[in-house]
Design a protein around this motif. Sequence first.
Motif, short mmCIF file in Angstrom:
data_model
loop_
_atom_site.label_atom_id
_atom_site.label_comp_id
_atom_site.label_asym_id
_atom_site.label_seq_id
_atom_site.Cartn_x
_atom_site.Cartn_y
_atom_site.Cartn_z
N ASP A 188 0.83 -1.20 0.00
CA ASP A 188 0.00 0.00 0.00
C ASP A 188 0.87 1.24 0.00
N ALA A 189 0.53 2.22 -0.84
CA ALA A 189 1.22 3.48 -0.83
C ALA A 189 0.87 4.22 0.44
N ARG A 190 1.86 4.83 1.05
CA ARG A 190 1.60 5.56 2.28
C ARG A 190 2.58 6.71 2.42
N VAL A 191 2.18 7.68 3.24
CA VAL A 191 3.04 8.80 3.58
C VAL A 191 3.90 8.37 4.76
N THR A 192 5.20 8.55 4.62
CA THR A 192 6.12 8.12 5.66
C THR A 192 6.74 9.32 6.35
N GLN A 193 6.66 9.32 7.67
CA GLN A 193 7.24 10.42 8.45
C GLN A 193 8.31 9.90 9.40
N THR A 194 9.38 10.67 9.51
CA THR A 194 10.42 10.37 10.49
C THR A 194 10.88 11.64 11.16
N PRO A 195 11.28 11.59 12.44
CA PRO A 195 11.14 10.43 13.33
C PRO A 195 9.71 10.29 13.82
N ARG A 196 9.36 9.17 14.35
CA ARG A 196 8.02 9.01 14.92
C ARG A 196 7.92 9.70 16.28
N HIS A 197 9.02 9.68 17.00
CA HIS A 197 9.08 10.35 18.30
C HIS A 197 10.40 11.07 18.42
N LYS A 198 10.34 12.26 19.03
CA LYS A 198 11.56 13.04 19.24
C LYS A 198 11.43 13.79 20.55
N VAL A 199 12.41 13.61 21.43
CA VAL A 199 12.49 14.38 22.66
C VAL A 199 13.77 15.20 22.57
N CYS A 227 9.35 13.98 5.68
CA CYS A 227 8.14 13.36 5.15
C CYS A 227 8.40 12.90 3.72
N GLN A 228 8.03 11.66 3.45
CA GLN A 228 8.09 11.14 2.09
C GLN A 228 6.65 11.02 1.60
N PRO A 229 6.24 11.89 0.68
CA PRO A 229 4.86 11.81 0.20
C PRO A 229 4.67 10.61 -0.71
N ASP A 257 13.22 17.85 -2.99
CA ASP A 257 12.84 17.14 -4.21
C ASP A 257 11.45 16.56 -4.02
N ALA A 258 10.95 15.93 -5.05
CA ALA A 258 9.55 15.48 -5.02
C ALA A 258 9.31 14.35 -4.02
N THR A 259 10.37 13.74 -3.52
CA THR A 259 10.20 12.62 -2.61
C THR A 259 10.47 12.99 -1.16
#
Lengths: 105, 116
Positions: free
Chosen positions: B1-12, B23-25, B71-73
């Motif tokens: 499945d195509a999905r939007v990927t975000q990093t990091p999931r948690h940051k303190v 973010c990778q769209p 860039d686009a990614t």
Amino acid sequence: DAKTTQPPSMDCAEGRAANLPCNHSTISGNEYVYWYRQIHSQGPQYIIHGLKNNETNEMASLIITEDRKSSTLILPHATLRDTAVYYCPGQNFVFGPGTRLSVLP
Amino acid sequence: DARVTQTPRHKVTEMGQEVTMRCQPILGHNTVFWYRQTMMQGLELLAYFRNRAPLDDSGMPKDRFSAEMPDATLATLKIQPSEPRDSAVYFCASGLVLGRVPGELFFGEGSRLTVL
């Protein structure tokens, strides 16, 4: 761009239809009506959208009034997993506070 | 499945530190959004890009926040210096917007930021 208003919260009995209203009295003629929901801390999830006609998909039905100033999202048989915050953002992608729907057993 | 990927999931992090969220769209989507969510303010639109060009960043505090699409990614949201009031969940979303039809937005799982 239209600003939307929704009731802050609603309850619905499990198995019954949940009818969630949205007022978008300033919507322009070519603006679409969109609905999303956010379950707990997940990202919002698209549900349905429409322009003038009523729409139905596997998740819900969308009823848009003839003057397009309001719409209703219908979950025909609400389940506990439908407990979420429901949003009808304007076409400018601005999300208001939404409606917190609680489906009760 | 195509999905939007975000990093990091948690940051303190500590106040004053630089924070960069990525973010990778979804491939093929031409519009990328950054939102911030807190209990008090709800879901706020910070900025969005169309075909990598910033279209609206009026919701973003300009003095410390910056958003780019190298860039686009890849889309980035940077906070420098960070403050405790920046603690929130930051969501990225992407969509295919054709003309005036926004299309469906796909949201990532969010980056939860805590600034001490």
